[in-house]
Design an enzyme around this catalytic site. Structure first.
Site, PDB file in Angstrom:
ATOM      1  N   ASP A  41       0.784  -1.250   0.000  1.00 40.30           N
ATOM      2  CA  ASP A  41       0.000   0.000   0.000  1.00 40.30           C
ATOM      3  C   ASP A  41       0.813   1.297   0.000  1.00 40.30           C
ATOM      4  OD1 ASP A  41      -1.918  -1.939   0.246  1.00 40.30           O
ATOM      5  OD2 ASP A  41      -2.795  -1.185   2.103  1.00 40.30           O
ATOM      6  N   GLU A  92      -4.668  -0.743  -1.340  1.00 46.19           N
ATOM      7  CA  GLU A  92      -5.969  -0.835  -0.683  1.00 46.19           C
ATOM      8  C   GLU A  92      -6.949   0.060  -1.434  1.00 46.19           C
ATOM      9  OE1 GLU A  92      -6.043   0.140   3.497  1.00 46.19           O
ATOM     10  OE2 GLU A  92      -8.237   0.093   3.578  1.00 46.19           O
ATOM     11  N   LYS A 100      -6.676  -4.914  -3.071  1.00 47.54           N
ATOM     12  CA  LYS A 100      -7.323  -5.541  -1.915  1.00 47.54           C
ATOM     13  C   LYS A 100      -8.351  -4.596  -1.306  1.00 47.54           C
ATOM     14  CE  LYS A 100      -3.521  -4.284   1.248  1.00 47.54           C
ATOM     15  NZ  LYS A 100      -4.217  -3.492   2.242  1.00 47.54           N
ATOM     16  N   LYS A 159      -7.656  -4.717   4.884  1.00 49.62           N
ATOM     17  CA  LYS A 159      -6.334  -4.382   5.403  1.00 49.62           C
ATOM     18  C   LYS A 159      -5.326  -5.483   5.043  1.00 49.62           C
ATOM     19  CE  LYS A 159      -8.130  -0.762   7.329  1.00 49.62           C
ATOM     20  NZ  LYS A 159      -8.320   0.380   6.405  1.00 49.62           N
ATOM     21  N   VAL A 170       3.215   0.343   4.193  1.00 47.71           N
ATOM     22  CA  VAL A 170       2.498   1.075   5.244  1.00 47.71           C
ATOM     23  C   VAL A 170       1.072   0.539   5.409  1.00 47.71           C
ATOM     24  CG1 VAL A 170       3.848   3.141   4.822  1.00 47.71           C
ATOM     25  CG2 VAL A 170       1.699   2.871   3.598  1.00 47.71           C
ATOM     26  N   THR A 171       0.508   0.743   6.618  1.00 51.49           N
ATOM     27  CA  THR A 171       1.180   1.198   7.823  1.00 51.49           C
ATOM     28  C   THR A 171       1.526  -0.022   8.680  1.00 51.49           C
ATOM     29  OG1 THR A 171      -0.875   1.526   9.111  1.00 51.49           O
ATOM     30  CG2 THR A 171      -0.068   3.383   7.827  1.00 51.49           C
ATOM     31  N   CYS A 178      -2.047  -2.367   7.868  1.00 55.36           N
ATOM     32  CA  CYS A 178      -2.027  -3.321   6.752  1.00 55.36           C
ATOM     33  C   CYS A 178      -0.804  -4.240   6.759  1.00 55.36           C
ATOM     34  CB  CYS A 178      -2.164  -2.573   5.437  1.00 55.36           C
ATOM     35  SG  CYS A 178      -3.800  -1.812   5.291  1.00 55.36           S
ATOM     36  N   GLN A 213       8.196 -13.384  21.603  1.00 55.27           N
ATOM     37  CA  GLN A 213       7.937 -14.824  21.805  1.00 55.27           C
ATOM     38  C   GLN A 213       8.697 -15.667  20.774  1.00 55.27           C
ATOM     39  OE1 GLN A 213       3.816 -15.868  23.022  1.00 55.27           O
ATOM     40  NE2 GLN A 213       3.328 -13.815  22.286  1.00 55.27           N
TER      41      GLN A 213
END
Ligand code: TIU
Length: 223
Positions: A27, A75, A132, A135, A160-161, A165, A205
């Protein structure tokens, strides 16, 4: 370049298989990055995103020169807005909103100037563009089919961002079995605290969603 190369990353090195890896640029559209676009109209500081243009431009040129796969996303919505949920259209109560006429044409509508990719990163004719409506780049698109047909198993993700997204796409990619490496200098958020949190969420993690690195580490291998 059929063999793997290790890219320095967090939380540990990323095993990069160039022929199985696509550069997915999310995007980088005029509506999000240029003054007078949708993002700026909502009161956002586009400078926070514009710092990603130069590192993306350098990475893209080296990536292209190496003959590797590039995919761009945008987007946006059909001009009749039939793929725009009412919830998305009215959320935020902004006037004008998606589909209305803004300074760069109808906001986030395909074919309008503001919807297009910024000139600095403009796709070449042989590079796929994924249009798309959401997002995430996998939702309601043919991205997964394209990647499977090209035997792509890894994604280097920029754009971005970071927390919207990019993060949504990284999560969707994880659930479909892709390894994702996000380059922190090539992704941007309007909010510095979300930039940090968005990257931390990916690499926490022991890499719950993937890896985080910088474009220089990729250029060190390809350049
Ligand atoms: N591409 C993308 O992130 N779309 C957004 O709507 N982002 C915001 O941060 N608003």
């Amino acid at each position: 370049m059929n063999n793997s190369v290790m890219i320095e990353a967090e939380p540990y090195s990323f095993e990069f298989f160039p022929k199985q890896c696509a550069l997915l640029i999310i995007d980088m559209q005029r509506d999000f990055l240029e003054g007078g676009g949708f993002g700026a109209m909502l009161g956002n500081d586009v400078a926070q995103l514009r710092r990603t243009i130069e590192p993306n431009r350098t990475l893209l040129s080296i990536w292209r020169a190496a003959g590797l796969l590039v995919i761009h996303t945008r987007e946006g919505h059909r001009s009749d807005l039939r793929d725009l949920p009412l919830s998305k259209k009215i959320r935020g109560q902004s006037r004008p909103c998606i589909g209305d006429v803004g300074p760069m044409g109808r906001i986030l509508v395909r074919g309008e100037p503001g919807h297009d990719i910024i000139p600095e990163l403009y796709p070449l004719p042989n590079e796929s563009i994924i249009d798309k409506p959401g997002k995430g780049a996998f939702y309601a698109t043919d991205l997964h089919v394209i990647l499977q047909n090209l035997n792509i198993t890894q994604l280097i993700i920029t754009g971005v961002t970071t927390e919207v997204c990019v993060n949504t796409t990284v999560r969707e990619a994880n659930d479909r079995g892709y390894d994702c490496l996000v380059l922190e200098d090539c992704v941007g958020s309007y909010f510095p605290e979300f930039q940090t949190a968005g990257l931390n969420m990916i690499k926490a993690q022991k890499g719950i969603f993937g890896w985080v690195s910088r474009s220089a580490k990729v250029l060190a291998i390809l350049g």
